[in-house]
Design a protein around this motif. Structure first.
Motif, PDB file in Angstrom:
ATOM      1  N   VAL A   1       0.614  -1.773   0.263  1.00 17.03           N
ATOM      2  CA  VAL A   1      -0.048   0.515  -0.111  1.00 17.03           C
ATOM      3  C   VAL A   1       0.919   1.375   0.196  1.00 17.03           C
ATOM      4  O   VAL A   1       1.291   1.176   0.599  1.00 17.03           O
ATOM      5  CB  VAL A   1      -0.882  -0.163   1.654  1.00 17.03           C
ATOM      6  CG1 VAL A   1      -1.916   1.310   1.257  1.00 17.03           C
ATOM      7  CG2 VAL A   1      -1.909  -1.190   1.292  1.00 17.03           C
TER       8      VAL A   1
ATOM      9  N   PHE B   1       0.867   4.855   0.477  1.00 19.72           N
ATOM     10  CA  PHE B   1      -0.013   6.356   0.880  1.00 19.72           C
ATOM     11  C   PHE B   1       1.118   7.703   0.437  1.00 19.72           C
ATOM     12  O   PHE B   1      -0.363   8.836   0.926  1.00 19.72           O
ATOM     13  CB  PHE B   1       0.922   6.213   2.882  1.00 19.72           C
ATOM     14  CG  PHE B   1       2.077   6.332   3.333  1.00 19.72           C
ATOM     15  CD1 PHE B   1       2.226   6.920   3.606  1.00 19.72           C
ATOM     16  CD2 PHE B   1       2.663   5.248   3.395  1.00 19.72           C
ATOM     17  CE1 PHE B   1       4.069   7.257   3.759  1.00 19.72           C
ATOM     18  CE2 PHE B   1       3.638   5.392   3.538  1.00 19.72           C
ATOM     19  CZ  PHE B   1       4.675   6.254   4.023  1.00 19.72           C
TER      20      PHE B   1
ATOM     21  N   VAL C   1      -2.326   6.569  -3.328  1.00 21.71           N
ATOM     22  CA  VAL C   1      -3.570   6.552  -3.385  1.00 21.71           C
ATOM     23  C   VAL C   1      -3.821   5.877  -4.024  1.00 21.71           C
ATOM     24  O   VAL C   1      -4.498   5.950  -4.800  1.00 21.71           O
ATOM     25  CB  VAL C   1      -4.258   7.278  -2.178  1.00 21.71           C
ATOM     26  CG1 VAL C   1      -5.386   6.781  -1.340  1.00 21.71           C
ATOM     27  CG2 VAL C   1      -4.348   8.087  -0.671  1.00 21.71           C
TER      28      VAL C   1
ATOM     29  N   ALA D   1      -4.876   3.169   2.925  1.00 23.47           N
ATOM     30  CA  ALA D   1      -2.831   4.493   3.132  1.00 23.47           C
ATOM     31  C   ALA D   1      -3.429   4.625   4.369  1.00 23.47           C
ATOM     32  O   ALA D   1      -1.898   4.947   4.459  1.00 23.47           O
ATOM     33  CB  ALA D   1      -3.910   4.890   2.017  1.00 23.47           C
TER      34      ALA D   1
END
Length: 153
Positions: A5, A7, A10, A29
């Protein structure tokens, strides 16, 4: 296929079927940023069917502890251990995120947390919980609640 993931950029990867895909991606995120900043851990998720054992683990605790069955289908899940704490996360199509924090040492913190993404209604199965609001640059307004886990899992 695991998804690390990001961040900073996104992405709704794996969450596209949610009516709240953008907000849920922001929530995911937000969690990734927390783990990267606090533990230097890369938050990775897998499709729920690949991580069925994690989904079953979280579902088992919810059912055993409070008789809660989440009605929404699970989209993604992850499980990892950092600093002696086992974490499990499940992200649901409705926009709900459920996490289990389980300290491995005897007498440590053990809890289940619920986070509702921006724009979603409180699911019927969680209507008895009170939710606090938290602002996030990545996720807008997050509503969260939790309960302490009493059993051994």
């Amino acid at each position: 296929m695991a998804y690390d993931v990001d961040f900073t950029e996104v992405s709704t990867v794996g969450l596209e079927s949610s009516p709240h895909a953008e907000a849920l991606a922001g929530l995911r995120a937000n969690e990734a940023r927390y783990f990267k900043n606090k533990y230097a851990h890369t938050f990775s998720t897998e499709p729920a069917d690949v991580a069925a054992d994690v989904v079953n683990y979280v579902s088992h605790i919810l059912d055993e502890e409070r008789g809660i069955v989440i009605a929404s289908p699970a989209l993604e899940a992850t499980e990892f251990e950092v600093d002696g704490i086992r974490w499990a996360y499940v992200f649901y199509e409705s926009g709900l995120s459920v996490n289990v924090l389980y300290t491995l040492a005897e007498g440590g913190k053990r809890a289940v947390g619920f986070k509702l993404c921006d724009g979603m209604d409180v699911p019927d199965e969680l209507a008895s919980f009170k939710f606090a609001r938290q602002k996030s640059k990545l996720a807008g307004t997050i509503r969260g609640s939790y309960f302490v886990v009493k059993g051994e899992y």
